[in-house]
Enzyme design. Structure first.
Site, mmCIF file in Angstrom:
data_model
loop_
_atom_site.group_PDB
_atom_site.id
_atom_site.type_symbol
_atom_site.label_atom_id
_atom_site.label_comp_id
_atom_site.label_asym_id
_atom_site.label_seq_id
_atom_site.Cartn_x
_atom_site.Cartn_y
_atom_site.Cartn_z
ATOM 1 C CG ASP A 26 -1.776 1.179 1.346
ATOM 2 O OD1 ASP A 26 -2.464 1.495 0.356
ATOM 3 O OD2 ASP A 26 -1.775 1.829 2.415
ATOM 4 C CG ASP A 28 -1.600 8.306 1.540
ATOM 5 O OD1 ASP A 28 -1.013 8.864 2.486
ATOM 6 O OD2 ASP A 28 -2.056 8.904 0.546
ATOM 7 C CG ASP A 225 -1.937 2.628 6.316
ATOM 8 O OD1 ASP A 225 -2.198 2.217 5.173
ATOM 9 O OD2 ASP A 225 -2.376 3.705 6.765
HETATM 10 MG MG LIG Z 1 -2.779 3.228 3.403
#
Ligand SMILES: [Mg+2]
Length: 343
Positions: A26, A28, A225
């Protein structure tokens, strides 16, 4: 390894970058935040790649093209080719192409990433509900997307034209705060029409399928995240996952995770790719051990005995929490235990 570790974090004797052939990362909250590289990301990814791990970047954001994302990554010091980037625009374009005749017109409510992905599948992006579209697709269009675009979508969807969404993330992080994401834009059209779109992005299977098709990964490791997109997407795909604590998930939220949100591994940041992962041992009766810590449940709170690294303490607490919660979400008091670990 598959579904292992759902009641406790998994262990790995080998560095994760050696145990898995491809990292599905991922962006961001993992590689960058607000346009800046996250601490240790550049060096860790460089070392993992030098060691032979294939790195692919998987994003629910349909606004930017893979070329634009790859250029941004390269600028940050993470060299990437457009073919290393997989977007929800690509996943939704394939989903549409599977269901409409070749060369069909598709009404686009979104940005350039979506138009490029549609053309790549031989579909023709159009701008008006009067252009006789065979499908409607919505992807994040950025802050300048005019309100009238939602009306175009609503007109076509209300006529029964099949409706697709790249993703339904309700919010999108920005340096100035939390902004409405594509999921909020989808809600606008849903309210106007009462219809339901087909969705491609994480955590749904079309995104995972697109990623595996494009990377050819055999032993993939999802790195993210967010529990409800990255980690749940890995769970749905039957793939192991590494949660990093550099983004939106904190320790308390991890302890309360329902089974499909429990990652295989947890680490502070992307340095976790370069190391093995300690085993969590023990049982409800004996308490759960990791490093120098033992975590158990007394009454409605966790008890953490011993000392050692904060992450090992968190891994032990995860085992206690997830075992206690079973198929649900752990509601035990975690504040004192987490404070001992510095959270
Ligand atoms: Mg993310």
């Amino acid at each position: 390894m598959g579904q292992r570790g759902r009641n406790r974090p998994g262990g790995s004797a080998r560095a994760l970058s050696e145990a898995y052939d491809t990292a599905l990362l991922d962006l961001d909250g993992v590689v960058y935040a607000g346009g800046e590289a996250i601490a240790y990301a550049v060096e860790s990814l460089g070392t993992a790649r030098d060691g032979g791990m294939h790195l692919a970047y998987v994003t629910n954001n349909a606004l930017r093209t893979p070329a634009a994302v790859a250029a941004h990554l390269s600028e940050l010091g993470v060299p990437a080719e457009p073919s290393d980037v997989i977007t929800s625009a690509q996943a939704v374009a394939r989903l549409i192409a599977d269901q409409v005749p070749p060369g069909s017109r598709v009404l686009v409510i979104g940005g350039e990433g979506l138009r490029v992905a549609l053309r790549e599948r031989g579909l023709e992006p159009v701008e008006s509900a009067d252009d006789d579209p065979a499908a409607v697709v919505q992807g994040y269009g950025g802050p300048e997307l005019p309100w009238g675009r939602f009306a175009e979508a609503a007109y076509a969807v209300a006529r029964g034209v099949p409706w697709f969404a790249s993703n339904t993330d309700l919010t999108i992080p920005s340096p100035r705060g939390i902004a409405p994401g594509n999921g909020a834009a989808v809600e606008v059209v849903r309210i106007a029409t009462g219809a339901e779109p087909q969705v491609a992005g994480k955590p749904l299977p079309p995104m995972h399928r697109e990623t595996i098709l494009r990377t050819g990964a055999e032993r993939p490791l999802v790195v993210g995240d967010r529990l409800d997109t990255d980690i749940e997407g890995a769970f749905n795909g039957g793939v192991d996952s590494l949660l990093v604590l550099t983004g939106v998930t904190d320790a308390a939220r991890l302890l309360a995770a329902v089974p499909e949100h429990r990652p295989t591994y947890v680490d502070a940041d992307l340095r976790g790719l370069l190391t093995g992962q300690p085993e969590v041992t023990g049982s409800v009766e004996a308490g759960f051990g990791c490093g120098g810590w033992t975590a158990s449940v007394r009454g409605d709170a966790f008890v953490l005995d011993g000392e050692g690294g904060a992450l090992d303490g968190l891994r032990a607490l995860c085992a206690a929490a997830w075992t206690h919660a079973g198929d649900g979400s752990c509601a035990l008091e975690a504040g004192k235990a987490l404070a001992r670990l510095g959270w």
